[in-house]
Design an enzyme around this catalytic site. Structure first.
Site, short mmCIF file in Angstrom:
data_model
loop_
_atom_site.label_atom_id
_atom_site.label_comp_id
_atom_site.label_asym_id
_atom_site.label_seq_id
_atom_site.Cartn_x
_atom_site.Cartn_y
_atom_site.Cartn_z
N HIS A 182 0.86 -1.19 0.00
CA HIS A 182 0.00 0.00 0.00
C HIS A 182 0.89 1.24 0.00
CE1 HIS A 182 -3.77 2.16 0.98
NE2 HIS A 182 -3.03 2.92 1.76
N MET B 142 0.60 11.58 -0.97
CA MET B 142 -0.06 12.77 -0.40
C MET B 142 0.55 14.02 -1.01
SD MET B 142 -0.19 11.74 3.60
CE MET B 142 -0.45 10.04 4.14
N HIS C 142 -2.58 4.54 -3.09
CA HIS C 142 -3.65 5.32 -2.46
C HIS C 142 -3.35 6.80 -2.67
CE1 HIS C 142 -5.73 6.42 1.65
NE2 HIS C 142 -6.38 6.92 0.61
N MET D 97 -12.04 4.64 4.83
CA MET D 97 -11.00 5.13 5.75
C MET D 97 -11.48 4.98 7.20
SD MET D 97 -8.35 6.08 3.98
CE MET D 97 -7.42 6.68 5.39
N GLY E 61 -3.94 11.17 6.13
CA GLY E 61 -2.85 12.14 6.28
C GLY E 61 -1.66 11.61 7.05
N PHE E 62 -1.90 10.77 8.04
CA PHE E 62 -0.80 10.33 8.90
C PHE E 62 -0.99 8.88 9.32
CE2 PHE E 62 -1.33 14.86 9.29
CZ PHE E 62 -0.03 15.33 9.09
N GLY E 63 0.13 8.19 9.54
CA GLY E 63 0.09 6.85 10.11
C GLY E 63 -0.03 6.95 11.62
N GLY E 64 -0.32 5.81 12.23
CA GLY E 64 -0.28 5.72 13.69
C GLY E 64 -1.44 6.37 14.43
N ASP F 109 -8.38 1.19 6.09
CA ASP F 109 -7.05 1.81 6.19
C ASP F 109 -7.07 2.81 7.35
OD1 ASP F 109 -4.58 2.99 5.74
OD2 ASP F 109 -5.15 3.93 3.83
N GLY F 110 -6.19 2.54 8.34
CA GLY F 110 -6.07 3.44 9.47
C GLY F 110 -6.34 2.73 10.78
N GLY G 247 -0.02 -0.09 8.66
CA GLY G 247 1.29 0.54 8.59
C GLY G 247 2.06 0.31 9.87
N SER G 248 1.72 1.05 10.91
CA SER G 248 2.48 0.95 12.14
C SER G 248 2.39 -0.44 12.77
CB SER G 248 2.06 2.04 13.13
OG SER G 248 0.67 2.15 13.19
#
Ligand code: DX5
Ligand code: ZN
Length: 220
Positions: free
Chosen positions: A32, A36, A65, A136, A141-144, A174-175, A196-197
């Site tokens: 993935h 951005m 994405h 979503m 905008g951001f991971g974690g 996602d998220g 991700g994280s």
């Protein structure tokens, strides 16, 4: 079919090629790639030239994405760079149907995404042309960030609509997807899991991917 798609937003950008190769060894299905533009979301990541270089490091499906304002303008660059599947946001400035048609005409799969504040019913008119819908589970905008469980009714409504119409459309979340939240998303009907994280922050990414898949598979 469950697909695990590690979000490379959380990888070590100084050794991206190795990270891509390692994700295959760890059992990932897809990669993935979060793009951005600093306009659609308040963060900037990477562009098509980098995706083109990374294409040499992996034969996994590139799940790109696009969190950008003008996907109609930039999607062709990402297809040329090696994207297999392009997801763009229904809230972007581009005409939705024209953008889907363009992506598909270039031989790439198309997917639409909804941010947390957007009703999932907005994608229903386009489902026939989509291979996936991304719901979503954080603000993009951001991971974690923390997982938003209140998005699950959207996933279930989408799964019911896909089943009712007899379509073959994947549902991605996602998220904040992790070993703690995976059962919730799978039970609601999501079969493509971005993490991700949870994967890159794990001491044992291979085992984390295995457990994510095993936990989700109970519901499919
Ligand atoms: C967020 C991105 C996600 C992000 C997920 O805007 O679209 O793909 O990397 O990160 P985690 O899994 O850490 O929430
Ligand atoms: Zn993403």
């Amino acid at each position: 079919m469950i697909k695990i798609s590690p979000s490379i937003l959380s990888c070590d950008y100084s050794r991206m090629g190795e990270e891509f190769e390692n994700m295959k060894k760890c059992g990932a299905d897809w990669l993935h790639i979060d793009v951005m533009d600093g306009h659609f979301v308040p963060n900037i990541t990477l562009g098509a030239p980098l995706v083109k270089c990374l294409r040499k490091c992996s034969d996994l499906l590139f799940d790109v994405h696009l969190m950008i304002s003008d996907p109609l303008k930039y999607a062709p660059d990402f297809v040329k760079a090696g994207a297999d599947l392009i997801t763009f946001h229904i809230e972007s400035d581009s005409p939705v149907e024209e953008t889907i048609d363009l992506i598909r005409s270039l031989g790439c799969k198309a997917a639409l995404s909804v941010k947390p504040g957007t009703p999932v019913e907005e994608v229903f008119p386009y489902l026939d042309k989509l291979s996936m819908v991304l719901v979503m589970t954080v603000e993009p905008g951001f991971g974690g960030q923390s997982f938003m469980a209140d998005m699950m009714p959207k996933v279930t409504a989408l799964r019911n609509e896909i089943n009712r119409r007899g379509l073959d459309v994947d549902i991605q979340v996602d998220g904040g997807v992790s070993l703690k939240t995976v059962e919730t998303v799978a039970e609601a009907g999501a079969n493509v899991l971005v993490a991700g994280s949870a994967i890159f922050g794990s001491d044992d990414p291979k085992e984390t991917i295995r457990l994510l898949r095993e936990s989700a598979a109970k519901y499919f």
